[in-house]
Design an enzyme around this catalytic site. Structure first.
Site, PDB file in Angstrom:
ATOM      1  N   LEU A 188      -7.675  -9.359   2.253  1.00 32.78           N
ATOM      2  CA  LEU A 188      -6.847  -8.202   3.023  1.00 32.78           C
ATOM      3  C   LEU A 188      -7.607  -7.511   3.996  1.00 32.78           C
ATOM      4  O   LEU A 188      -8.823  -7.034   3.514  1.00 32.78           O
ATOM      5  CB  LEU A 188      -5.943  -7.777   2.055  1.00 32.78           C
ATOM      6  CG  LEU A 188      -4.682  -8.207   1.483  1.00 32.78           C
ATOM      7  CD1 LEU A 188      -4.216  -7.250   0.396  1.00 32.78           C
ATOM      8  CD2 LEU A 188      -3.766  -8.503   2.483  1.00 32.78           C
ATOM      9  N   ASP A 189      -7.201  -7.121   5.110  1.00 33.78           N
ATOM     10  CA  ASP A 189      -7.784  -6.064   5.924  1.00 33.78           C
ATOM     11  C   ASP A 189      -7.935  -4.799   5.178  1.00 33.78           C
ATOM     12  O   ASP A 189      -7.183  -4.480   4.432  1.00 33.78           O
ATOM     13  CB  ASP A 189      -7.288  -6.050   7.306  1.00 33.78           C
ATOM     14  CG  ASP A 189      -7.478  -7.169   8.241  1.00 33.78           C
ATOM     15  OD1 ASP A 189      -8.069  -7.961   8.029  1.00 33.78           O
ATOM     16  OD2 ASP A 189      -6.295  -7.308   9.222  1.00 33.78           O
ATOM     17  N   PRO A 190      -9.147  -4.060   5.581  1.00 31.89           N
ATOM     18  CA  PRO A 190      -9.148  -2.511   5.058  1.00 31.89           C
ATOM     19  C   PRO A 190      -8.036  -1.657   5.217  1.00 31.89           C
ATOM     20  O   PRO A 190      -7.530  -0.993   4.280  1.00 31.89           O
ATOM     21  CB  PRO A 190     -10.284  -2.019   5.870  1.00 31.89           C
ATOM     22  CG  PRO A 190     -11.106  -3.061   6.195  1.00 31.89           C
ATOM     23  CD  PRO A 190     -10.109  -4.182   6.435  1.00 31.89           C
TER      24      PRO A 190
END
EC number: 5.4.99.25
Length: 407
Positions: free
Chosen positions: A114-116
């Site tokens: 998952l993206d930050p």
């Protein structure tokens, strides 16, 4: 997550005792041989256990950071013994190269980054569960994304810098109509700031270092099973703001090179066939494609069945003045998509589809495969820093910390 191994109290006690001895006692290699033989035999009888769990990843942390922190917490708990692989056989030559009094690390992994900026379901495999993670690579995922209209950024989300200000702010009806182009099977161009590799280097590394791409980014076939407008909030009724920084001209030109044409369904028809070039007077060279799925504009021009793409107008007047862009509305989108789908790209492309600009300001993964955010067995990441998490995790894997497996 059922554990099927038979528990032997005597061997379990032997294993724990020898683990403590090897951890805190520094002895000669000859004396440790006995300990390793005993530990090896005990591990054969008390096999590694494991399974899959879901955690709610908080926004602002990378998936790797969450996994490393989780690994450290579990490694220092009573449950660590269940998720460690068996130690190497005492006669294994490679074992002698390792520290003789060090236990193997627990096995842990996740089933999709998952993206930050994103939060939500992150599936984690522990012990034998790490072997099941590959089954999640092809599963469908459900997201809730928030798009802010008014400007686009180099990263396609709120962490980036502004590359273009919209001259048109779309209405709710225009957005609803624009979503039609992204349902079903589509071609999607990944963002420049992504972890995809080109010639052994990640795309975001090229972007950060200002290095031209050695070859064009290939459009990828994706599937959007469901895409609905969950909510539409006018600019006067939300608190989101645009980024304060503007991208450099070089960064804007890099983005221009990636996008074939501006807006409309025409862009999606040509996405897998074209590469946009900046006007010659701008001093930028074309990116030549090296794949059969993505051709240069020159190659496309030779194909009489494809209309020659429009040159994209390169405007930096507002950026040069450094003026703050107008704030547009937000659109909350619920979508169920195939693996590898870039939600940031969809929002960026949706902005162009409605003759505007947009970037992502929030993303929540609601579901991955059979794991959902609203399941009672989904762990909030903050739970692992509070008392009681060991009992909940043990219950999820049907392990009784007092000594017997639960049925």
């Amino acid at each position: 997550m059922t554990v099927t191994n038979t528990y032997n109290p005597t061997l379990f006690f032997t294993r724990v005792v020898f683990q403590r001895i090897t951890k805190f006692t520094a002895k000669a290699n000859e004396e440790n041989e006995i300990l390793f033989y005993a530990l090896f035999v005990a591990d054969l009888c008390l096999d590694m256990k494991g399974g899959l769990i879901a955690i709610n990843k908080p926004s602002g942390r990378t998936s790797a950071q969450c996994l490393n922190e989780l690994k450290k917490i579990i490694s220092n708990s009573e449950l660590a013994q269940y998720f460690r692989p068996a130690p190497p056989h005492p006669n294994d030559r490679n074992r002698r190269r390792r520290k003789s009094n060090r236990l193997p690390d627990i096995k842990i992994g996740h089933g999709g980054t998952l993206d930050p900026l994103a939060s939500g379901v992150l599936v984690v495999g522990l012990g034998t569960g790490t072997k099941q993670l590959s089954s999640l690579l092809s599963c469908m995922k459900t997201y809730r994304a928030t798009a802010l209209f008014g400007c686009s950024t180099d990263t396609y989300d709120s962490a980036g810098k502004i590359i273009k200000i919209a001259v048109h702010i779309p209405t709710k009806e225009e957005i609803l109509s624009g979503l039609d182009a992204f349902r079903g099977d589509i071609s999607q161009l990944p963002p420049l700031y992504s972890a995809l590799h080109i010639q052994g280097k990640r795309l975001y590394e090229y972007a950060r270092e200002g290095i031209p791409l050695p070859e064009s980014i290939k459009a990828r076939s994706m599937h959007c099973e469901e895409l609905i407008l969950k909510d539409f909030i006018p600019k006067e009724e939300h608190t989101y703001t645009d980024p304060d920084e503007f991208a450099s001209k070089e960064a804007i030109e890099s983005e221009e090179l990636l996008r074939p044409i501006e807006g409309g369904a025409e862009r999606h028809d040509l996405l897998a066939k074209t590469e946009q070039d900046i006007n010659p007077q701008d001093g930028d060279e074309k990116i030549n494609a090296k794949s059969p799925t993505t051709n240069s504009v020159t190659d496309v021009a030779k194909d009489q069945t494809v209309t020659n793409p429009k040159k994209r107008k390169f405007e930096v007047t507002d950026l040069a003045r450094g003026s703050r862009p107008a704030i547009g509305p937000i659109a909350v989108l619920d979508m169920t998509v195939s693996s590898g789908f870039y939600v940031r790209s969809l929002i960026h492309d949706l902005g162009r589809q409605v003759n505007s600009e947009a970037h992502m300001v929030d993303l929540v993964r609601l579901k991955q495969g059979s794991f959902a955010l609203d399941d009672e067995n989904c762990f909030d990441f903050s739970e692992f820093s509070a008392p009681g998490w060991e009992e909940k995790l043990a219950a999820a894997f049907k392990i009784d910390l007092k000594g017997d497996e639960t049925s």
